[in-house]
Design a protein around this motif. Structure first.
Motif, PDB file in Angstrom:
ATOM      1  N   VAL A  57      59.590 -35.576   9.726  1.00 36.47           N
ATOM      2  CA  VAL A  57      60.057 -36.645   8.842  1.00 36.47           C
ATOM      3  C   VAL A  57      61.576 -36.608   8.820  1.00 36.47           C
ATOM      4  O   VAL A  57      62.187 -35.689   8.271  1.00 36.47           O
TER       5      VAL A  57
ATOM      6  N   VAL B  25      59.915 -43.083   3.611  1.00 30.20           N
ATOM      7  CA  VAL B  25      59.161 -41.921   3.147  1.00 30.20           C
ATOM      8  C   VAL B  25      57.733 -42.278   2.757  1.00 30.20           C
ATOM      9  O   VAL B  25      56.803 -41.498   2.999  1.00 30.20           O
TER      10      VAL B  25
ATOM     11  N   ILE C  86      54.608 -40.397   4.432  1.00 27.73           N
ATOM     12  CA  ILE C  86      53.548 -39.699   3.700  1.00 27.73           C
ATOM     13  C   ILE C  86      52.179 -40.174   4.160  1.00 27.73           C
ATOM     14  O   ILE C  86      51.267 -39.374   4.389  1.00 27.73           O
TER      15      ILE C  86
ATOM     16  N   VAL D 166      56.636 -35.436  -0.136  1.00 26.18           N
ATOM     17  CA  VAL D 166      55.763 -35.226   1.027  1.00 26.18           C
ATOM     18  C   VAL D 166      54.824 -34.058   0.772  1.00 26.18           C
ATOM     19  O   VAL D 166      53.598 -34.146   0.990  1.00 26.18           O
TER      20      VAL D 166
END
Length: 434
Positions: A248, A254, A258, A292
């Protein structure tokens, strides 16, 4: 004396097992030319009939599979191994669907890859031809039995199958149905055979049967693959384990990252394309790093890593990772997590620990994506996509034998073209070489 007699009995049994493997390999070699010459419509008819027979005789398969699952639970198999072993009506329907898909695919046998006419008038072409007798060594996945048969049949090969003892009843039921199908179409039962699996020695018998077996393909855990690759005298195509990573980047969306990490880890954690390590860019805000990891924990995934490092971004309940865990598949609801120094740090970590299967990245920076794609040396690289996409059927290839992580002959999902070799055909009209 009793001990001596016992040893003699064991030796005789072992020799009988070896002779059975060699006899079946010889029978496979004998029928291989017949299978190699089968027209495409006949091969397709067999595959479609086999698909129908598997669904129709599903109760037989499920009864046999229930015996294997019960024995596995009695032996203390973990949940991921039980999942690999288990069949139900939906999985049998999926296996049958895989055969139908293979039937719909283009037959690679006879495909002309290249050619030209020499200055002297000789016409030369390179065409695809079957490998011959294809030995498969695999663990507790009964679906591999059918996948191997389907791909072998469509590519003109004979399947010699050495499944695991843990799936013996399931495999026997499946092979019996497949053999009945080929017999119904005028072919010998030896087109597909199941080898004895009561001892590990039968694997060695198969992988050293030079002259009878043309290629061996191992599919399973690291120990099985290593044993086959290092012990074989028959040519081997290595299907590697999947210690898959997902990086990532600081430029990533984000929320999408995820979703991709969760899909790669939790969709089906027992398969080789499952994400086993998530790498977090040090430049990513700590709050996003924590998001995450918390998403994984909320999904029931146990996070392993440097407890101090993870604690520094607010992670609680992490397990200290061992060196072995960084380098291995979990095949369970576990994952390693590590903070790395940008894309170069991710590439360096992957180079150290990857098995060369599949690596993924979430990033919006085009230069980062380019650096990752060029710097990672694995069979598949996913740019803004889950590692779960490494799959022959998803690639449009139909059922696959496995994911090859080697660099010779085949790499990535091994489907029909990867189960062929080539030969050169030169046609002249009496030319001689000066």
């Amino acid at each position: 004396m009793s001990s001596k007699n016992s040893a003699v009995t064991s030796a005789v049994t072992r020799e009988e097992e070896r002779q059975e493997v060699l006899a079946r390999a010889a029978a496979a070699k004998k029928v291989a030319p017949q299978v190699a010459q089968l027209p495409t419509p006949v091969k397709n008819a067999i595959l479609l009939a086999a698909a129908g027979n598997l669904v129709e005789r599903a109760p037989e398969i499920l009864e046999a599979n229930a015996r294997d699952v019960a024995a596995g639970r009695e032996r203390g198999f973990n949940d991921s191994l039980i999942d690999r072993l288990s069949l139900d009506k939906d999985r049998i329907a999926g296996i049958a669907s895989g055969l139908r898909q293979v039937a719909s695919l283009r037959d690679p046998v006879g495909e002309v890859l290249r050619g030209h006419t020499m200055d002297n008038g000789i016409q030369m072409t390179q065409v695809r031809v079957p490998l011959g007798v294809m030995g498969m060594v695999y663990e507790a996945r009964p679906n591999v039995t059918v996948d191997a048969f389907g791909l072998a049949m469509k590519s003109g090969n004979v399947a010699l199958l050495r499944g695991s003892k843990s799936a013996v009843h399931s495999n026997q039921a499946l092979v019996e149905i497949l053999q009945d199908t080929v017999v119904d179409h005028g072919l010998p039962r030896e087109v597909v055979q199941l080898l004895p699996c009561q001892t590990h020695d039968s694997v060695q018998d198969l992988i050293t049967a030079r002259g009878l077996v043309d290629v061996v393909i191992p599919r399973g855990g690291a120990g099985l693959i290593e044993a086959v690759v290092t012990g074989a005298t028959v040519p081997t195509i290595e299907t590697g384990t999947g210690n898959c990573h997902f990086y990532v980047d600081a430029s990533a969306d984000v929320d999408k990252a995820i979703d991709m990490v969760l899909n790669g880890k939790t969709r089906r954690p027992s398969v080789c394309n499952a994400t086993e390590t998530v790498l977090l860019d040090a430049a990513l805000p700590d709050a996003d790093k924590l998001r995450v990891v918390l998403a994984l924990q909320d999904a029931g995934v146990t996070v392993h890593g440097d407890v101090g490092e993870l604690g520094g971004i607010g992670v609680e309940g992490a397990v200290q990772a061992t060196e072995e865990e960084w380098a291995s598949e979990f095949l369970s609801m576990d994952i390693c997590a590590k903070v790395v120094d940008g894309v170069s740090g991710a590439i360096a970590h992957i180079a150290t620990y990857s098995t060369g299967h599949t690596e993924g990245i979430a990033a919006q920076n085009a230069d980062v994506l380019t650096a990752f794609a060029g710097g990672v040396d694995s069979a598949a690289v996913m740019l803004n996509a889950s590692t779960a996409f490494t799959d022959g059927e998803v690639y449009g290839m139909g059922a696959e034998i496995g994911i090859s992580t080697q660099k010779l002959h085949a790499r990535g999902p091994m489907a029909l073209p990867e189960l062929t070799s080539t030969k050169w055909i030169l046609q002249g009209n009496g030319q001689t070489r000066p």
